[in-house]
Design a protein around this motif. Structure first.
Motif, PDB file in Angstrom:
ATOM      1  N   UNK A   3     -14.195  -1.337   7.705  1.00 41.11           N
ATOM      2  CA  UNK A   3     -13.841  -0.610   8.783  1.00 41.11           C
ATOM      3  C   UNK A   3     -12.443   0.131   8.718  1.00 41.11           C
ATOM      4  N   UNK A   4     -11.392  -0.291   7.729  1.00 42.60           N
ATOM      5  CA  UNK A   4     -10.095   0.225   7.493  1.00 42.60           C
ATOM      6  C   UNK A   4      -9.979  -0.051   5.971  1.00 42.60           C
ATOM      7  N   UNK A   5      -8.987   0.937   5.557  1.00 46.38           N
ATOM      8  CA  UNK A   5      -8.481   0.888   4.317  1.00 46.38           C
ATOM      9  C   UNK A   5      -7.070   0.199   4.360  1.00 46.38           C
ATOM     10  N   UNK A   6      -6.454  -0.299   2.843  1.00 43.09           N
ATOM     11  CA  UNK A   6      -5.639  -0.967   2.876  1.00 43.09           C
ATOM     12  C   UNK A   6      -4.531   0.084   3.254  1.00 43.09           C
ATOM     13  N   UNK A   7      -3.450  -0.641   4.116  1.00 46.95           N
ATOM     14  CA  UNK A   7      -2.523   0.394   4.633  1.00 46.95           C
ATOM     15  C   UNK A   7      -1.169   0.176   4.129  1.00 46.95           C
ATOM     16  N   UNK A   8      -0.785  -0.716   3.071  1.00 50.90           N
ATOM     17  CA  UNK A   8       0.497  -0.852   2.791  1.00 50.90           C
ATOM     18  C   UNK A   8       0.414  -1.083   1.257  1.00 50.90           C
ATOM     19  N   UNK A   9       0.877  -0.354   0.566  1.00 50.34           N
ATOM     20  CA  UNK A   9       1.128  -0.199  -0.802  1.00 50.34           C
ATOM     21  C   UNK A   9       2.457  -0.226  -1.359  1.00 50.34           C
ATOM     22  N   UNK A  10       2.875  -0.845  -2.212  1.00 44.85           N
ATOM     23  CA  UNK A  10       4.503  -0.838  -2.747  1.00 44.85           C
ATOM     24  C   UNK A  10       4.477  -0.661  -4.165  1.00 44.85           C
ATOM     25  N   UNK A  11       5.083   0.512  -4.390  1.00 47.19           N
ATOM     26  CA  UNK A  11       5.328   0.991  -5.899  1.00 47.19           C
ATOM     27  C   UNK A  11       6.628   0.478  -6.272  1.00 47.19           C
ATOM     28  N   UNK A  12       6.992  -0.208  -7.320  1.00 47.49           N
ATOM     29  CA  UNK A  12       8.234  -0.851  -7.805  1.00 47.49           C
ATOM     30  C   UNK A  12       8.434  -0.598  -9.198  1.00 47.49           C
ATOM     31  N   UNK A  13       9.584   0.124  -9.845  1.00 43.94           N
ATOM     32  CA  UNK A  13       9.697   0.091 -10.952  1.00 43.94           C
ATOM     33  C   UNK A  13      11.131  -0.432 -11.392  1.00 43.94           C
ATOM     34  N   UNK A  14      11.019  -0.985 -12.658  1.00 47.40           N
ATOM     35  CA  UNK A  14      11.953  -2.021 -13.383  1.00 47.40           C
ATOM     36  C   UNK A  14      12.423  -1.197 -14.556  1.00 47.40           C
ATOM     37  N   UNK A  15      13.647  -1.315 -14.688  1.00 46.58           N
ATOM     38  CA  UNK A  15      14.153  -0.565 -16.187  1.00 46.58           C
ATOM     39  C   UNK A  15      14.415  -1.585 -17.229  1.00 46.58           C
ATOM     40  N   UNK A  16      14.477  -1.217 -18.386  1.00 46.02           N
ATOM     41  CA  UNK A  16      14.718  -2.174 -19.570  1.00 46.02           C
ATOM     42  C   UNK A  16      13.787  -3.367 -19.700  1.00 46.02           C
TER      43      UNK A  16
END
Length: 284
Positions: A3-16
């Motif tokens: 009935x509903x979609x995933x509503x929370x997505x986090x994209x995180x980037x790490x250096x090195x």
């Protein structure tokens, strides 16, 4: 369909990030500021990274001793993709899918196809995410993938779908997620009881108040098909034992610790295969 979609997505980037160890270290450092996430995946598909990330997910589940000491429960489930037909990892809470083309991002596509049902109990087998293709696999390669609990797109009776919906230790993904949700639901409802009432008296009435939260969580799990339902009554198949005041020790009373509530429940499970037998006759 969900009935509903995933509503929370986090994209995180790490250096090195140059090694699996540095990636795990970066994730743990990130957890100090943000640990409010459950499914996770990365852009790393090399064997050594999959092994490290799978081990990290397995170790994310706190022990009973840690929970009693106040450690917060932030267990994780890792999804990864591999192009190695012989990859073998064996960790709980980690699901790996094989693909010939890593650019299809099979792990993300799979979560997108099944994740929207959460928290409903849904099998991760028999789903076919958009954009994924069927890899040509020999019988020996299929056997190796299945023996190593690596998921893959199969072609059976002109139908493509993912099998077998397992974590790398052989446990079904839906069982892990269902158990996690139930643990979270029980804990949350108990905290609500403590916080919504001026006091929970130390006695049978107070114990019943706390026990009611567990019963409510069980009923909610039955509605979401996580707990099996009795076919004749429609009620969830579970039992909850709420202790009495007389079950408590003098030390527990002094420290305001309620005796343990114990429960048992039957997981709903799912049908993954069926054999149909019959006879076709012709009447003259």
């Amino acid at each position: 369909m969900p009935e509903k979609l995933i509503q929370s997505i986090k994209v995180v980037g790490f250096a090195d990030i140059t090694t699996p160890e540095s990636l795990i270290a970066a994730i743990k450092e990130y957890q100090k500021s943000d640990n409010d996430w459950y499914f996770f995946m990365t852009d790393k598909s090399e064997d050594e990274y999959i092994e490290a990330l799978a081990a990290f997910a397995e170790n994310s589940e706190p022990t009973e001793i840690e929970l009693k000491s106040g450690v917060e429960d932030h267990r994780k489930v890792y999804f990864g993709q591999t192009s190695n037909k012989e990859l073998k990892v064996s960790h709980a809470r980690a699901a790996v899918i094989y693909t010939e083309n890593l650019d299809e991002h099979a792990d993300a596509a799979w979560i997108g196809a099944v994740g929207p049902w959460y928290p409903q109990y849904v099998t991760w087998k028999f789903k076919m995410p958009a954009g994924m293709t069927y890899p040509a696999l020999s019988a020996d390669e299929i056997k190796a993938l299945e023996n190593n609990s690596v998921n893959f797109v199969t072609n059976e009776y002109k139908r493509n779908y993912i099998k077998n919906g397992m974590c790398s230790d052989g446990e079904f993904i839906d069982s892990v997620i269902g158990g996690d949700w139930l643990a979270k639901e029980i804990r949350g409802r108990i905290y609500d009881v403590f916080m919504d009432n001026p006091i929970i008296p130390y006695g049978d009435n107070g114990f019943t108040q706390v026990g009611a939260a567990v019963l409510q969580a069980m009923n909610s799990a039955a509605k979401n098909n996580i707990i099996a339902v009795d076919q004749s009554t429609g009620m969830g198949i579970y039992s909850v034992v709420i202790p009495k005041w007389e079950d408590s020790t003098e030390e527990q009373r002094r420290k305001r610790i309620m005796p343990d509530i114990t429960w048992k429940a039957q997981l709903a499970g799912a049908v993954h295969s069926a054999t149909v037998r019959g006879t076709l006759s012709v009447e003259l």
